[in-house]
Design an enzyme around this catalytic site. Sequence first.
Site, short mmCIF file in Angstrom:
data_model
loop_
_atom_site.label_atom_id
_atom_site.label_comp_id
_atom_site.label_asym_id
_atom_site.label_seq_id
_atom_site.Cartn_x
_atom_site.Cartn_y
_atom_site.Cartn_z
N CYS A 203 -23.29 -28.49 62.81
CA CYS A 203 -24.50 -28.09 63.55
C CYS A 203 -25.46 -27.23 62.65
O CYS A 203 -26.73 -27.45 62.77
CB CYS A 203 -24.29 -27.82 64.79
SG CYS A 203 -23.17 -28.81 65.89
N GLU A 275 -23.84 -34.29 67.69
CA GLU A 275 -25.13 -33.62 67.58
C GLU A 275 -26.34 -34.73 67.85
O GLU A 275 -27.39 -34.71 68.26
CB GLU A 275 -25.33 -33.06 66.14
CG GLU A 275 -26.69 -32.30 66.16
CD GLU A 275 -26.70 -31.12 66.99
OE1 GLU A 275 -27.74 -30.95 67.88
OE2 GLU A 275 -25.66 -30.15 67.12
#
Length: 603
Positions: A203, A275
Amino acid sequence: MRSLLLLSPLRLPIPNPVFNFFHSKSIFRFYCRPSHYLRSAITPPTMASPIDESVGVARRCWINSKKESTFALYTPFVVCLASGTLNIDTFRHYIAQDVHFLKAFVQGCEAAEVCTDDDDAKVGISELRKNIVNELKMHDAVLEKWGIDLVKECTINPATAKYTDFLLATASGKVEGVKAAKLATPFEKTKLAAYTLGAMTPCMRLYAYIGKELQVCLEGEKNHPYEKWIDSYAAEGFQASALQTEDLLDKLSVTLTGEELDIIEKLYHQAMKLEIQFFLAQPLVQKAIIPLSKDHNPAEQRITIFSDFDLTCTIVDSSAILAEIAIITAPKSDQNQPENQISRMSLADLKNAWGDLSKQYTEEYEQCIEKMLLTEKAEKCDYGRLCRTIEQLSDFEKRANSRVVESGVLKGLNLEDIKRAGQQLILQDGCTDFFQSIIRNENLNADIHVLSYCWCGDLIRSSFSSGGIDGLDIHANELMFQESLSTGEIVKKVESPIDKVQAFSKILANCRNDKKNLTVYIGDSVGDLLCLLEADVGIVLGSSSSLRRMGNHFGVSFVPLFPGVLQKQKMYAGSDSSSWTGLSGVLYTASSWDEIHAFVLGS
């Protein structure tokens, strides 16, 4: 004739760059070298370079997540944000959800810090946690300024919860794969720190990547509503933080076994997918222009995909494959050939013939391109004059094919050898997934047509079939066979740029008029130029200098696909996809099939 299965593995070289002038859609992009030529590879390396063994696990995982990073960039949320059209309420919701992410990151850091017994790693994790806490404070200040009560108004949404639950389960050793690992002793529990960083690092790196990509696209643009958000992730401080997190992951992974490193790679990949789901879950108020298949109604709409084959789908030109088969199966000069079979040239004569044909082709091709560029330069796209000029190239390609037939170099090729070579042919990364995704999508009314100069359609069909891609319409030349052996004659169907665009037009003319048709053409060379311009969306793969020179000379603009999408999003009225229209004089350049996949189909 010996079958390819009875030979030492048939291998094809990547074409010699000396004979790869301008990356043209040539028929001779190879050179018949001496005996060592036959020892090169039929399954050549993919376009991406092999990952260096010395590269750390964090970098290796990121490189292997190129597809996912591209898909994240092309999500409607990111595109709308980057174009400046994102509704402020959507952005507020996103910021509120991001607070949940950051809180989970803080907990993950705390768990990792407890688990590790490395003092330097403890310091690094502590610094990372402090940075995240500071970012949380900034988020809280923004939410307070907007008058948003996170607890009352912004409950965690399912996509956010999936990631936070995944991260916290990893940190506690309860996620699938991690809980199966041996974590009984304090020493073994130190692995949890590495696993936790494996779920957090992607991320950080993804946001750093998106920030940099968007900053480049928006360079020089003033008063962008989300400039501060973009700049914060593109800033050197955040880039350094992402790199620090990767260094921590590498440090914590030094003592791990191959099996344990595999666990980290799986965690990394899972985090990337979650994500993307997080971005996709953001509630958009306005319509997004991508993916092209978004809101597709098969009862009213049709998407027609056209693609070139050689060096668009493949890594090696098909002419090189056929030449290799011819050479490796050629009889020696002192070898008696079976009666009642098609007579073939000896190995020595065949090498010489291919070399002469190659030399003549490449010299004349360069002369042809230069001659076409002597015409007056156009200020804007002049499609009519381009068509007239490119007829010179069409005539040249047909003459070259006639020389191949007259030379007899394709005589005696075994059909089964050709099919086996096609089955071993490696397609470019992402190409197979793209076509398979279209074919398997029952909610998509789509046709796929492959237009190719290839001398043998059987080679194309076998290469796609071996990749599980069936149902494509192949438009190519065909070799003539007599009892499975090539006569050396070519059934000439698609020899030139003019032939390609005529086939393109004929296919569309045969489509029923009861549906709105959106056309996409994917190609890489001058031979594709007319079709690229005719299509509603023309996408160029690769970096053919001759294509660029020819296009620029006749007023064609080449725009990188992602910035082009952002520009379209700014102008998008939200009614339909009619903003993509043919003969606009604009072609879009893509870096990979994954980018095309994200643009057309989404993740």
